[in-house]
Design an enzyme around this catalytic site. Structure first.
Site, PDB file in Angstrom:
ATOM      1  N   LYS A 185       0.833  -1.201   0.000  1.00  0.00           N
ATOM      2  CA  LYS A 185       0.000   0.000   0.000  1.00  0.00           C
ATOM      3  C   LYS A 185       0.872   1.257   0.000  1.00  0.00           C
ATOM      4  CE  LYS A 185      -3.864  -1.920   2.699  1.00  0.00           C
ATOM      5  NZ  LYS A 185      -4.956  -1.624   1.758  1.00  0.00           N
ATOM      6  N   ARG A 245     -10.628 -11.289   1.379  1.00  0.00           N
ATOM      7  CA  ARG A 245     -11.472 -12.336   0.796  1.00  0.00           C
ATOM      8  C   ARG A 245     -10.790 -13.699   0.868  1.00  0.00           C
ATOM      9  NH1 ARG A 245     -11.605  -8.848  -4.529  1.00  0.00           N
ATOM     10  NH2 ARG A 245     -11.288  -7.324  -2.868  1.00  0.00           N
TER      11      ARG A 245
END
Length: 489
Positions: A274, A348
């Site tokens: 990130k 996920r």
């Protein structure tokens, strides 16, 4: 904090602060008129002078020299018959205004609220007071928490006392659960690790006979085939944990509601690193886990007559020589192979194995909660939680619970057309579907692991925490989830 519901006489109720509503025409409620008489009309004179202001939810604190209340807090309402949205504003504004006192008594329940009863009013007032009393002090060297320790909710008469008591109990539970979630969410990643969450879950189980906690470690998860989960965890030196908290407060044999929380205690993005700006806020990536923990804390404290299992998928997502690489293919517990195109779409991956694991509890329904996608923030901002479900009835029940509590959600589509974005040339599916409809395709990914039961997904990426000057976890969607669970008992 101690919450009490009682029929009170404002001229006799000892309190550090009495909270009273005033409508746009400066009309006081019955209790307001009673205390105005004690002051020989001083409150009325201040209102005529315009000291309260005309903005809805503006407040005016008045020191009292006569009567049983040390102070009176006036709160501006638009009229005597207010909307539910306005009432929440009045409850929140007044709760924040009295947070610095040792105790307070709210007479806001004397207002009439459109399509709401005394129980709902008491629940909202109590929830607002409970939330306003929270302050993160764990890491402060000179901690000074808010002193508000006792809060009384006024019941207009004895006929309404039971309803008000019920509302106070629910609001107290929702505040307790929300504040538990806020505390866990606000803890830094060097304290709130997967092991820390596991130890807190075990400690809660020791206090409550109907609650048991099981923790699966890395070795056990590997042996169970949780390849998707372990692909995220293996980049960190911190061991991962799959935590299952099983509360049996309902009928023996009744199928439980299962809540699954994403617990990435810090998310660097892994190899798909990130940007550095605001990366500190990635300690909030475990707010899904924090919220289901908060729900469980509230349920066991109120000894709710329900069966609920809370599963927390806890891990760190870190870059290292062991970390997953874009293009890697892993096998999930369900046997599906997954091509990892972006290691920052890790939520996920841990959740898909957690959803498969949830099936072993033979659930009546499974609801997963996750700070899953930035795309949900773009779509809905921080006002609404994104809601997906494979059964419309379940979706409607969750939406209704959100409307009741003010912890609102908005239903998003799970159409077959979106699933095509997850097709891979090399595996059964890939873990991202491109920039378009990112929250939807993430939910579609999860739905492929929840085909054996009724399932809903709550994307709380926008609603779980605030940024900026008010940075901190919100505790959402604890009120929504508690309302839904208690509606089903």
């Amino acid at each position: 904090m101690q919450f009490t519901a009682k029929v009170t006489d404002i001229s006799k109720q000892r309190t550090a602060c009495a909270i009273l509503a005033v409508d746009a025409k400066n009309k006081l409620t019955d209790s307001g008129n009673a205390i105005d008489k004690v002051t020989s009309g001083v409150i009325g004179k201040l209102l005529k002078r315009g000291d309260l202001g005309s903005t809805t939810a503006s407040t005016l604190l008045i020191p009292m020299l006569e009567g049983s209340a040390d102070r009176v807090l006036l709160v501006r309402a638009s009229k005597s018959n207010v909307t539910q949205t306005e009432f929440r504003k009045l409850a929140s504004a007044s709760a924040k205004a009295v947070a610095g006192f040792k105790d307070a008594t709210s007479y806001l329940t004397e207002l009439s609220v459109i399509e709401a009863d005394a129980e709902w009013q008491a629940q909202q007032v109590t929830l607002a007071a409970g939330l306003s009393s929270y302050k993160f002090t764990r890491c402060l060297s000179d901690a000074k928490p808010f002193p508000l320790a006792k809060f009384t909710v006024h019941a207009a008469d004895k006929k309404l006392l039971k309803a008000v008591q019920k509302g106070v109990e629910l609001g107290n539970a929702q505040a307790l659960g929300s504040n538990t979630a806020r505390e866990l969410g606000n803890l830094p990643g060097n304290i709130c690790t997967p092991s820390y969450l596991a130890s807190e879950a075990k400690a809660l189980a020791k206090k409550h006979a109907k609650l048991t906690t099981t923790v699966l470690d890395n070795k056990k998860m590997e042996s169970m085939g949780m390849g998707a989960f372990m692909s995220v965890a293996k980049g960190s030196d911190e061991p991962a944990a799959m935590i299952a908290m099983n509360y049996k407060g309902g009928k023996t044999g009744a199928k439980p509601i299962v809540l699954v929380g994403k617990g990435i205690t810090f998310d660097t993005g892994g190899i798909s690193l990130k940007p550095g700006m605001a990366m500190d806020e990635m300690k909030f990536d475990m707010c899904g886990a924090a919220s289901v923990f908060g729900v469980m804390h509230a349920l066991v404290e109120m000894q709710a007559p329900v069966n609920v299992v809370c599963i927390i998928a806890a891990a760190e997502n870190m870059p290292s020589g062991r970390a997953s690489k874009p293009g890697d293919i892993v096998t999930s517990m369900a046997g599906k192979t997954i091509e990892i195109l972006n290691t920052d779409a890790e939520g996920r991956l841990v959740l898909c194995d957690a959803l498969t694991y949830a099936g072993k509890f033979k659930p009546s329904v499974v609801i997963d909660v996750a700070t899953l996608t930035g795309a949900c923030v773009i779509a809905l901002g921080n006002h609404a939680t994104g809601l997906y479900a494979n059964q419309d009835k379940l979706a409607q029940e969750l939406l209704a619970a959100g409307e009741t509590t003010g912890d609102r959600a908005w239903q998003m589509p799970l159409w077959d057309e979106y699933h095509t974005a997850l097709k891979s040339n090399f595996a059964d599916l890939q873990n991202i579907g491109g920039r378009e409809a990112g929250s939807v395709t993430a939910a579609c990914f999860l739905s492929q692991f929840a085909t054996e039961y009724n399932w809903a997904h709550l994307d709380i990426a926008g609603s779980a925490w605030n940024s900026g000057a008010a940075k901190g976890a919100t505790g959402r969607p604890v009120p929504l989830l508690l309302q839904y669970i208690l509606n089903k008992k």
